[in-house]
Design a protein around this motif. Structure first.
Motif, PDB file in Angstrom:
ATOM      1  N   ILE A 497       0.829  -1.209   0.000  1.00 30.41           N
ATOM      2  CA  ILE A 497       0.000   0.000   0.000  1.00 30.41           C
ATOM      3  C   ILE A 497       0.866   1.263   0.000  1.00 30.41           C
ATOM      4  O   ILE A 497       0.502   2.287  -0.602  1.00 30.41           O
ATOM      5  CB  ILE A 497      -0.994  -0.014   1.182  1.00 30.41           C
ATOM      6  CG1 ILE A 497      -2.156   0.949   0.897  1.00 30.41           C
ATOM      7  CG2 ILE A 497      -0.335   0.308   2.506  1.00 30.41           C
ATOM      8  CD1 ILE A 497      -3.345   0.769   1.818  1.00 30.41           C
ATOM      9  N   SER A 498       2.048   1.188   0.635  1.00 32.05           N
ATOM     10  CA  SER A 498       2.952   2.347   0.620  1.00 32.05           C
ATOM     11  C   SER A 498       3.446   2.618  -0.795  1.00 32.05           C
ATOM     12  O   SER A 498       3.530   3.781  -1.235  1.00 32.05           O
ATOM     13  CB  SER A 498       4.136   2.105   1.559  1.00 32.05           C
ATOM     14  OG  SER A 498       3.700   2.013   2.898  1.00 32.05           O
ATOM     15  N   LYS A 501       0.697   4.224  -2.744  1.00 32.13           N
ATOM     16  CA  LYS A 501       0.532   5.631  -2.338  1.00 32.13           C
ATOM     17  C   LYS A 501       1.572   6.510  -3.032  1.00 32.13           C
ATOM     18  O   LYS A 501       1.260   7.602  -3.524  1.00 32.13           O
ATOM     19  CB  LYS A 501       0.678   5.765  -0.817  1.00 32.13           C
ATOM     20  CG  LYS A 501      -0.503   5.299   0.001  1.00 32.13           C
ATOM     21  CD  LYS A 501      -0.173   5.458   1.491  1.00 32.13           C
ATOM     22  CE  LYS A 501      -1.269   4.892   2.368  1.00 32.13           C
ATOM     23  NZ  LYS A 501      -0.901   4.960   3.810  1.00 32.13           N
ATOM     24  N   ARG A 502       2.823   6.036  -3.045  1.00 24.38           N
ATOM     25  CA  ARG A 502       3.884   6.829  -3.684  1.00 24.38           C
ATOM     26  C   ARG A 502       3.588   7.040  -5.158  1.00 24.38           C
ATOM     27  O   ARG A 502       3.719   8.160  -5.680  1.00 24.38           O
ATOM     28  CB  ARG A 502       5.235   6.120  -3.515  1.00 24.38           C
ATOM     29  CG  ARG A 502       5.838   6.240  -2.123  1.00 24.38           C
ATOM     30  CD  ARG A 502       7.312   5.845  -2.131  1.00 24.38           C
ATOM     31  NE  ARG A 502       7.504   4.490  -2.632  1.00 24.38           N
ATOM     32  CZ  ARG A 502       7.458   3.396  -1.867  1.00 24.38           C
ATOM     33  NH1 ARG A 502       7.205   3.513  -0.574  1.00 24.38           N
ATOM     34  NH2 ARG A 502       7.662   2.209  -2.400  1.00 24.38           N
ATOM     35  N   ILE A 506      -0.009  10.330  -3.050  1.00 20.77           N
ATOM     36  CA  ILE A 506      -0.880  10.691  -1.926  1.00 20.77           C
ATOM     37  C   ILE A 506      -0.246  10.221  -0.628  1.00 20.77           C
ATOM     38  O   ILE A 506       0.597   9.306  -0.609  1.00 20.77           O
ATOM     39  CB  ILE A 506      -2.288  10.072  -2.068  1.00 20.77           C
ATOM     40  CG1 ILE A 506      -2.201   8.539  -2.128  1.00 20.77           C
ATOM     41  CG2 ILE A 506      -3.002  10.619  -3.294  1.00 20.77           C
ATOM     42  CD1 ILE A 506      -3.557   7.867  -2.121  1.00 20.77           C
ATOM     43  N   ALA A 507      -0.664  10.857   0.471  1.00 22.22           N
ATOM     44  CA  ALA A 507      -0.081  10.525   1.772  1.00 22.22           C
ATOM     45  C   ALA A 507      -0.941   9.552   2.567  1.00 22.22           C
ATOM     46  O   ALA A 507      -0.425   8.800   3.400  1.00 22.22           O
ATOM     47  CB  ALA A 507       0.128  11.807   2.579  1.00 22.22           C
ATOM     48  N   TYR A 508      -2.245   9.604   2.322  1.00 19.39           N
ATOM     49  CA  TYR A 508      -3.146   8.810   3.153  1.00 19.39           C
ATOM     50  C   TYR A 508      -4.029   7.898   2.293  1.00 19.39           C
ATOM     51  O   TYR A 508      -4.430   8.271   1.180  1.00 19.39           O
ATOM     52  CB  TYR A 508      -4.030   9.720   4.008  1.00 19.39           C
ATOM     53  CG  TYR A 508      -3.240  10.611   4.932  1.00 19.39           C
ATOM     54  CD1 TYR A 508      -2.637  10.092   6.073  1.00 19.39           C
ATOM     55  CD2 TYR A 508      -3.087  11.969   4.633  1.00 19.39           C
ATOM     56  CE1 TYR A 508      -1.896  10.914   6.919  1.00 19.39           C
ATOM     57  CE2 TYR A 508      -2.351  12.797   5.472  1.00 19.39           C
ATOM     58  CZ  TYR A 508      -1.754  12.259   6.611  1.00 19.39           C
ATOM     59  OH  TYR A 508      -1.020  13.067   7.436  1.00 19.39           O
ATOM     60  N   LYS A 509      -4.333   6.785   2.861  1.00 21.15           N
ATOM     61  CA  LYS A 509      -5.183   5.793   2.177  1.00 21.15           C
ATOM     62  C   LYS A 509      -6.538   6.383   1.800  1.00 21.15           C
ATOM     63  O   LYS A 509      -7.099   6.066   0.745  1.00 21.15           O
ATOM     64  CB  LYS A 509      -5.359   4.587   3.112  1.00 21.15           C
ATOM     65  CG  LYS A 509      -6.289   3.505   2.626  1.00 21.15           C
ATOM     66  CD  LYS A 509      -6.463   2.440   3.690  1.00 21.15           C
ATOM     67  CE  LYS A 509      -7.154   3.019   4.910  1.00 21.15           C
ATOM     68  NZ  LYS A 509      -7.238   2.121   6.042  1.00 21.15           N
ATOM     69  N   ASN A 511      -7.252   9.039   0.613  1.00 27.18           N
ATOM     70  CA  ASN A 511      -7.203   9.872  -0.587  1.00 27.18           C
ATOM     71  C   ASN A 511      -7.169   9.064  -1.884  1.00 27.18           C
ATOM     72  O   ASN A 511      -7.170   9.646  -2.974  1.00 27.18           O
ATOM     73  CB  ASN A 511      -5.978  10.792  -0.534  1.00 27.18           C
ATOM     74  CG  ASN A 511      -6.022  11.737   0.651  1.00 27.18           C
ATOM     75  OD1 ASN A 511      -5.073  11.842   1.415  1.00 27.18           O
ATOM     76  ND2 ASN A 511      -7.148  12.429   0.824  1.00 27.18           N
ATOM     77  N   PHE A 512      -7.136   7.727  -1.776  1.00 26.34           N
ATOM     78  CA  PHE A 512      -7.222   6.912  -2.990  1.00 26.34           C
ATOM     79  C   PHE A 512      -8.550   7.175  -3.696  1.00 26.34           C
ATOM     80  O   PHE A 512      -9.596   7.350  -3.054  1.00 26.34           O
ATOM     81  CB  PHE A 512      -7.154   5.420  -2.651  1.00 26.34           C
ATOM     82  CG  PHE A 512      -5.759   4.886  -2.444  1.00 26.34           C
ATOM     83  CD1 PHE A 512      -4.761   5.098  -3.385  1.00 26.34           C
ATOM     84  CD2 PHE A 512      -5.453   4.137  -1.315  1.00 26.34           C
ATOM     85  CE1 PHE A 512      -3.482   4.589  -3.198  1.00 26.34           C
ATOM     86  CE2 PHE A 512      -4.184   3.623  -1.119  1.00 26.34           C
ATOM     87  CZ  PHE A 512      -3.188   3.854  -2.056  1.00 26.34           C
ATOM     88  N   GLN A 516      -8.332   3.433  -7.713  1.00 27.32           N
ATOM     89  CA  GLN A 516      -7.070   3.113  -7.040  1.00 27.32           C
ATOM     90  C   GLN A 516      -7.289   2.129  -5.890  1.00 27.32           C
ATOM     91  O   GLN A 516      -6.475   1.224  -5.667  1.00 27.32           O
ATOM     92  CB  GLN A 516      -6.418   4.401  -6.533  1.00 27.32           C
ATOM     93  CG  GLN A 516      -5.843   5.262  -7.648  1.00 27.32           C
ATOM     94  CD  GLN A 516      -5.441   6.646  -7.168  1.00 27.32           C
ATOM     95  OE1 GLN A 516      -5.951   7.140  -6.157  1.00 27.32           O
ATOM     96  NE2 GLN A 516      -4.528   7.286  -7.900  1.00 27.32           N
ATOM     97  N   VAL A 520      -5.677  -1.531  -5.210  1.00 27.55           N
ATOM     98  CA  VAL A 520      -5.038  -1.958  -3.961  1.00 27.55           C
ATOM     99  C   VAL A 520      -5.550  -3.344  -3.562  1.00 27.55           C
ATOM    100  O   VAL A 520      -4.770  -4.255  -3.246  1.00 27.55           O
ATOM    101  CB  VAL A 520      -5.313  -0.950  -2.824  1.00 27.55           C
ATOM    102  CG1 VAL A 520      -4.761  -1.491  -1.498  1.00 27.55           C
ATOM    103  CG2 VAL A 520      -4.687   0.400  -3.131  1.00 27.55           C
TER     104      VAL A 520
END
Length: 616
Positions: A497-498, A501-502, A506-509, A511-512, A516, A520
């Protein structure tokens, strides 16, 4: 004259009254309601003719048949002054508990037997009218005849007919697919009723009494073995065989053989004849057949004997199967298992297992909170009874099937309570499956969320809620729980998941995008498959596998280590709590967490909420 009657009878047949015997079950009101839609097609006179026809048929049946149909009507014609408390009989007929009903009817049969065998004479009441047919001078008679012994005998035959039917229900109502010590308690209560019936019928068996005594005392002995129970039921079967020999074959066989030898072949009823001998009778071949049918019919008319024989046959068959399939240790474990204590509803807890040892800490407190009126998500608890006997449940197919059947019944109840359907993509019911020992071991055993989900159900949940992110996040969470239970580490999922995100920037889940989050979830699934972790698509298979995984996780290395450090016995075992999902990821203002009534480190019983939770 008959067209209207024919039309009414045809309509009754179309509505399920397709056998004349079913007319006996119809009250006058039911008959009128079933034919009300014909009021414009047939005359009132035709309706009255059918009503009288049915009433006349009932009277004929009552006169010439001794079965239990129309028993209440027959009772109403008896003299309430002469008969022993007919209300007692009416109460027995109205009783809904089958064992109580049988006991009450057998007690009443005992009263009737005392009347029939009483030495005194009773008053005869008769209203007999003789007449001769006006045209062809045939003599006939009509009217009524009553005498207490005569009426008691007629009532006895009818009640006995009912009792035999109820005995059939009694033995069909007990689950013999799996016989444990708990089953023997049920069997004992039923055989006691059979013994009472046999004694009423004049059949006394010291062997039956001895085996009942053995069975009663065996239930009080802790170390009684399976093979000992098997011997007891072999003894019961031998006792019934001896009853048949002593009270039927030895009594009738000699006379029956003489009758058969002297009876002309053309006077033997067809039911006794072999099919191939209708034209030319082979007497020797038929002799055995006639005897067999004769004795079978006599036994069928006795009070409970045929049903007892069938009951014992079923019991022995299952006992021999269990002995053949299981070794000595598992047979002993099976004896200790009580399937009735295996599960309980959170909303309607079973008092037999409503305690900390059976329900575990989590389950017990959920039941307490529900009892206080707090909004506890509906569910059911698989008790530590299952944990203790899990090996025999897993290895013996009837035990495993019984367990699955119980799970299925609880699911049906939850579907009714929630208005959702397990496995239905359009309105899915999903479960959390969690451990719960009597002594809490937080985080040491497996936990599963969103059990019952797959790609199809995730897509359906997306449509139903209009929230694809939520639906596929649920699938992602299930896959992570499942993968971690079968060997993957949290870091494996965090890495996936990291990385996503990269790449998405995005920084937070949270925000997917919907697409997206779908990616995941499917990436998680691919990782499980790459690691040869099979993911069951069938929701029920998911549930049974996750339940087993929670039970097995009691023996995991980290759980054992925790218990060793904390000084907790390995023998407690765990319950499994299955609850309808409550979603902490449904929206930004949704959340989940843990709260205590006060900080666990504080002494005393101060009431001050303490804990944490996360939104979104």
């Amino acid at each position: 004259y008959i067209d209207g009657v024919h039309k009414i009878m045809t309509a009754l047949r179309q509505k399920g009254i397709d056998r004349h015997a079913l007319l006996l079950t119809l009250s006058e009101g039911q008959l009128h309601r079933m034919t009300a839609d014909l009021s414009g097609e047939v005359s009132a006179e035709d309706g009255e003719r059918v009503t009288l026809l049915v009433s006349f048929y009932k009277l004929l049946h009552q006169k010439y048949s001794i079965d239990y149909i129309e028993l209440k009507s027959y009772i109403s014609q008896l003299s309430t002054e002469a008969f022993p408390d007919l209300n007692r009989l009416r109460n027995a007929l109205a009783e809904t508990d089958l064992k109580k009903k049988l006991f009450m009817l057998l007690e009443y049969l005992g009263l009737l037997k005392a009347i029939i065998l009483a030495p005194e004479r009773f008053e005869i009441r008769e209203d007999i009218y003789k007449k001769r047919h006006i045209t062809i001078d045939i003599p006939s008679m009509y009217g009524s005849y009553h005498e207490l012994k005569f009426d008691a005998l007629g009532l006895t035959y009818r009640i006995e007919s009912l009792v035999n039917v109820l005995f059939e229900e009694l033995i069909d109502g007990i689950d013999l697919s799996l016989i444990t010590k708990a089953t023997f308690y049920q069997i004992y209560a039923r055989i006691r009723l059979f013994d009472k019936a046999l004694r009423l019928d004049g059949i006394s068996s010291a062997e039956i009494e001895r085996q009942l005594d053995l069975l009663a005392h065996s239930l009080e002995v802790k170390g009684f073995t399976f093979t000992q129970y098997l011997d007891i039921f072999k003894g019961f079967a031998a006792a019934v065989k001896n009853i048949i020999n002593d009270y039927f074959q030895n009594v009738h066989e000699e006379n029956l053989n003489q009758v058969i030898d002297r009876l002309p072949g053309d006077q033997i009823l067809r039911k006794y004849l072999l099919k191939e001998t209708h034209a030319g009778l082979d007497r020797e071949k038929n002799k055995h057949r006639i005897s067999e049918i004769f004795f079978r019919d006599r036994i069928a008319l006795s009070l409970g004997l045929q049903q007892l024989d069938r009951f014992l046959g079923r019991i022995l068959n299952i006992l021999f199967q269990q002995a053949d399939k299981l070794n000595k240790d598992k047979l002993y474990q099976l004896l200790l298992y009580d399937p009735d204590n295996a599960m309980t509803s959170i909303c309607e807890p079973d008092n037999r297992v409503n305690g900390l040892i059976y329900l575990g800490n989590k389950g017990f407190n959920l039941v307490v909170l529900q009892g206080l009126g707090l909004p506890v998500p509906p569910g059911f608890i698989i008790t530590t009874e299952v944990f203790r006997c899990r090996k025999v449940i897993a290895s013996y197919r009837p035990a495993a099937q019984n367990f699955k059947d119980q799970v299925a019944r609880h699911i049906i109840k939850l579907e009714k309570m929630t208005g959702k359907a397990f496995g239905n993509p359009h309105n899915p019911l999903l479960f959390s499956v969690r451990s719960g020992s009597s002594i809490s071991q937080p985080g040491m055993m497996d936990t599963f969320l969103n059990v019952g989900i797959n790609e199809e159900i995730a897509a359906g949940l997306s449509v139903k809620t209009g929230n694809a992110w939520f639906a596929w996040d649920n699938y992602r969470r299930f896959l992570q729980c499942y993968g971690m239970a079968f060997g993957l580490q949290r870091d494996d999922f965090d890495a996936v998941i990291s990385g996503l995100k990269r790449r998405a920037g995005i920084a937070y889940k949270k925000n997917f995008t919907d697409e997206q989050m779908i990616k995941v979830a499917l990436t998680y699934k691919a990782m499980l498959l790459d690691n040869r972790i099979e993911i069951p698509e069938n929701p029920f298979d998911q549930l049974t596998i996750t339940i087993k995984s929670v039970l097995d996780s009691w023996e995991s290395d980290k759980a054992r280590t925790y218990r060793r450090i904390m000084g907790i016995s390995d023998d407690w075992g765990t319950a499994v709590t299955v609850q309808s999902m409550v979603y902490g990821n449904l929206a930004q203002n949704s959340g989940s967490g843990v709260l205590f009534t006060h900080n666990p480190r504080w002494p005393g019983e101060t009431l001050k909420l303490w804990g944490d939770f996360t939104l979104g």
